[in-house]
Design a protein around this motif. Structure first.
Motif, PDB file in Angstrom:
ATOM      1  N   TYR A 140     -26.801 -10.056  28.274  1.00 17.74           N
ATOM      2  CA  TYR A 140     -25.555  -9.341  28.497  1.00 17.74           C
ATOM      3  C   TYR A 140     -24.843  -9.185  27.166  1.00 17.74           C
ATOM      4  N   VAL A 141     -24.424  -7.950  26.869  1.00 17.45           N
ATOM      5  CA  VAL A 141     -23.794  -7.619  25.598  1.00 17.45           C
ATOM      6  C   VAL A 141     -22.527  -6.813  25.876  1.00 17.45           C
ATOM      7  N   GLN A 142     -21.436  -7.175  25.201  1.00 19.60           N
ATOM      8  CA  GLN A 142     -20.205  -6.402  25.334  1.00 19.60           C
ATOM      9  C   GLN A 142     -20.151  -5.378  24.206  1.00 19.60           C
ATOM     10  N   VAL A 143     -19.898  -4.121  24.587  1.00 18.22           N
ATOM     11  CA  VAL A 143     -19.761  -3.048  23.606  1.00 18.22           C
ATOM     12  C   VAL A 143     -18.332  -2.531  23.719  1.00 18.22           C
ATOM     13  N   ALA A 144     -17.597  -2.557  22.607  1.00 22.11           N
ATOM     14  CA  ALA A 144     -16.185  -2.190  22.623  1.00 22.11           C
ATOM     15  C   ALA A 144     -15.857  -1.286  21.440  1.00 22.11           C
ATOM     16  N   GLY A 145     -14.641  -0.755  21.463  1.00 21.30           N
ATOM     17  CA  GLY A 145     -14.172   0.081  20.361  1.00 21.30           C
ATOM     18  C   GLY A 145     -14.464   1.540  20.600  1.00 21.30           C
ATOM     19  N   ALA A 146     -14.895   2.232  19.570  1.00 19.55           N
ATOM     20  CA  ALA A 146     -15.060   3.681  19.589  1.00 19.55           C
ATOM     21  C   ALA A 146     -16.388   4.112  20.208  1.00 19.55           C
ATOM     22  N   ASP A 178     -17.707  -1.627  27.780  1.00 21.59           N
ATOM     23  CA  ASP A 178     -17.921  -2.515  28.929  1.00 21.59           C
ATOM     24  C   ASP A 178     -18.960  -3.560  28.545  1.00 21.59           C
ATOM     25  N   VAL A 179     -19.330  -4.379  29.521  1.00 19.95           N
ATOM     26  CA  VAL A 179     -20.411  -5.352  29.358  1.00 19.95           C
ATOM     27  C   VAL A 179     -21.662  -4.725  29.963  1.00 19.95           C
ATOM     28  N   TYR A 180     -22.763  -4.788  29.219  1.00 22.29           N
ATOM     29  CA  TYR A 180     -24.002  -4.156  29.657  1.00 22.29           C
ATOM     30  C   TYR A 180     -25.141  -5.159  29.705  1.00 22.29           C
ATOM     31  N   GLN A 181     -26.006  -4.976  30.709  1.00 18.83           N
ATOM     32  CA  GLN A 181     -27.212  -5.790  30.852  1.00 18.83           C
ATOM     33  C   GLN A 181     -28.338  -5.024  30.171  1.00 18.83           C
ATOM     34  N   LEU A 182     -29.011  -5.686  29.234  1.00 21.68           N
ATOM     35  CA  LEU A 182     -30.092  -5.066  28.469  1.00 21.68           C
ATOM     36  C   LEU A 182     -31.330  -5.954  28.506  1.00 21.68           C
ATOM     37  N   PRO A 183     -32.491  -5.377  28.284  1.00 20.16           N
ATOM     38  CA  PRO A 183     -33.704  -6.200  28.206  1.00 20.16           C
ATOM     39  C   PRO A 183     -33.672  -7.094  26.964  1.00 20.16           C
ATOM     40  N   ARG A 224     -31.968  -3.714  20.728  1.00 22.95           N
ATOM     41  CA  ARG A 224     -31.339  -3.478  19.431  1.00 22.95           C
ATOM     42  C   ARG A 224     -29.931  -2.907  19.623  1.00 22.95           C
ATOM     43  N   VAL A 225     -29.149  -2.886  18.564  1.00 20.96           N
ATOM     44  CA  VAL A 225     -27.765  -2.402  18.620  1.00 20.96           C
ATOM     45  C   VAL A 225     -27.714  -0.965  19.139  1.00 20.96           C
ATOM     46  N   TYR A 226     -28.632  -0.115  18.692  1.00 23.38           N
ATOM     47  CA  TYR A 226     -28.597   1.278  19.127  1.00 23.38           C
ATOM     48  C   TYR A 226     -28.720   1.390  20.651  1.00 23.38           C
ATOM     49  N   ALA A 227     -29.501   0.516  21.272  1.00 22.78           N
ATOM     50  CA  ALA A 227     -29.675   0.543  22.725  1.00 22.78           C
ATOM     51  C   ALA A 227     -28.380   0.140  23.428  1.00 22.78           C
ATOM     52  N   ALA A 228     -27.663  -0.820  22.862  1.00 19.75           N
ATOM     53  CA  ALA A 228     -26.394  -1.252  23.444  1.00 19.75           C
ATOM     54  C   ALA A 228     -25.366  -0.123  23.361  1.00 19.75           C
ATOM     55  N   ILE A 229     -25.333   0.565  22.225  1.00 20.92           N
ATOM     56  CA  ILE A 229     -24.393   1.677  22.062  1.00 20.92           C
ATOM     57  C   ILE A 229     -24.768   2.835  22.981  1.00 20.92           C
ATOM     58  N   ALA A 258     -30.438  -3.696  14.208  1.00 26.49           N
ATOM     59  CA  ALA A 258     -30.273  -5.149  14.343  1.00 26.49           C
ATOM     60  C   ALA A 258     -30.502  -5.586  15.789  1.00 26.49           C
ATOM     61  N   PRO A 259     -31.180  -6.706  15.989  1.00 22.93           N
ATOM     62  CA  PRO A 259     -31.368  -7.205  17.361  1.00 22.93           C
ATOM     63  C   PRO A 259     -30.046  -7.755  17.910  1.00 22.93           C
ATOM     64  N   VAL A 260     -29.863  -7.620  19.215  1.00 16.73           N
ATOM     65  CA  VAL A 260     -28.671  -8.169  19.849  1.00 16.73           C
ATOM     66  C   VAL A 260     -29.036  -9.447  20.587  1.00 16.73           C
ATOM     67  N   GLU A 261     -28.034 -10.314  20.737  1.00 19.60           N
ATOM     68  CA  GLU A 261     -28.240 -11.597  21.395  1.00 19.60           C
ATOM     69  C   GLU A 261     -27.396 -11.666  22.652  1.00 19.60           C
ATOM     70  N   ASP A 262     -27.789 -12.517  23.565  1.00 15.04           N
ATOM     71  CA  ASP A 262     -27.050 -12.716  24.798  1.00 15.04           C
ATOM     72  C   ASP A 262     -25.634 -13.175  24.467  1.00 15.04           C
ATOM     73  N   GLY A 263     -24.643 -12.514  25.049  1.00 17.40           N
ATOM     74  CA  GLY A 263     -23.251 -12.891  24.844  1.00 17.40           C
ATOM     75  C   GLY A 263     -22.611 -12.267  23.617  1.00 17.40           C
ATOM     76  N   GLN A 264     -23.315 -11.436  22.894  1.00 14.82           N
ATOM     77  CA  GLN A 264     -22.791 -10.840  21.668  1.00 14.82           C
ATOM     78  C   GLN A 264     -21.793  -9.729  21.985  1.00 14.82           C
ATOM     79  N   LYS A 265     -20.802  -9.552  21.107  1.00 11.27           N
ATOM     80  CA  LYS A 265     -19.858  -8.441  21.209  1.00 11.27           C
ATOM     81  C   LYS A 265     -20.094  -7.508  20.036  1.00 11.27           C
TER      82      LYS A 265
END
Length: 187
Positions: A52-58, A63-68, A72-77, A96-103
């Motif tokens: 689960y990754v929180q994506v905020a700002g511009a 929101d908070v998103y569930q990802l495999p 990577r950051v591009y997938a979260a965006i 960059a790889p994303v981690e569980d709980g990252q904002k």
């Protein structure tokens, strides 16, 4: 003759071990398969398949998103609908790889500009009386909330200060207060 053929077949099986080898091999494979399945279940319990990754700002849909796992950051965006038109992606490492709980926070162009300006101002530690907020001005000795609001109002009515001495044009700021703050302010 039948006895001879039967004896030959039994001898062949007995001396080559054909019957025993296949029995032991199949028993070992069943045991290995059961052990592998149990190990895989334990590993799956310990390592989640999703994060689960929180994506905020511009971004379009913060929101908070569930990802495999391994995203990577591009997938979260992308999950957040992509960058908004006001986004500044110049400092984002999309690979960059994303981690569980990252904002992940995407700054706007205006926010980046303001951060650069404030970091440039912060380098010398002086408060710019032409750009400082009332809260920043009230941190100066002898300048409370009321005086800080008067400085901001004076600046808005008369334009920017041409020199630090011009702050004495604000009602209630005389030589005494100016001498306390002159080494802490700039224009």
């Amino acid at each position: 003759m039948k006895k001879l053929i039967c004896f030959a077949c039994c001898s062949f099986i007995l001396f080559t071990g054909c019957g025993q080898a296949s029995y032991f091999q199949s028993t070992e494979l069943v045991g290995e398969t059961e052990n592998n399945q149990a190990t895989e279940e334990i590993v799956e319990d310990l390592i989640p398949e999703t994060i689960y990754v929180q994506v905020a700002g511009a971004v379009e849909k913060p929101d908070v998103y569930q990802l495999p796992m391994g995203s990577r950051v591009y997938a979260a965006i992308e999950a957040a609908g992509g960058l908004s038109s006001a986004a500044d992606d110049s400092d984002i490492n999309m690979a960059a790889p994303v981690e569980d709980g990252q904002k992940i926070y995407v700054y706007t162009i205006e926010e980046v500009k303001a951060l650069k300006e404030s970091s440039a101002e912060a380098d010398d530690g002086l408060i710019n009386i032409n750009t400082a907020s009332a809260a920043e001005l009230s941190s100066l000795p002898g300048i409370g909330e009321s005086k800080a609001n008067q400085i901001v109002a004076y600046r808005e009515a008369n334009g920017q200060f041409a020199s630090i001495e011009d702050i004495k044009n604000v009602s209630g700021i005389g030589d005494g207060i100016f001498n306390q703050i002159n080494s802490l302010i700039k224009i």
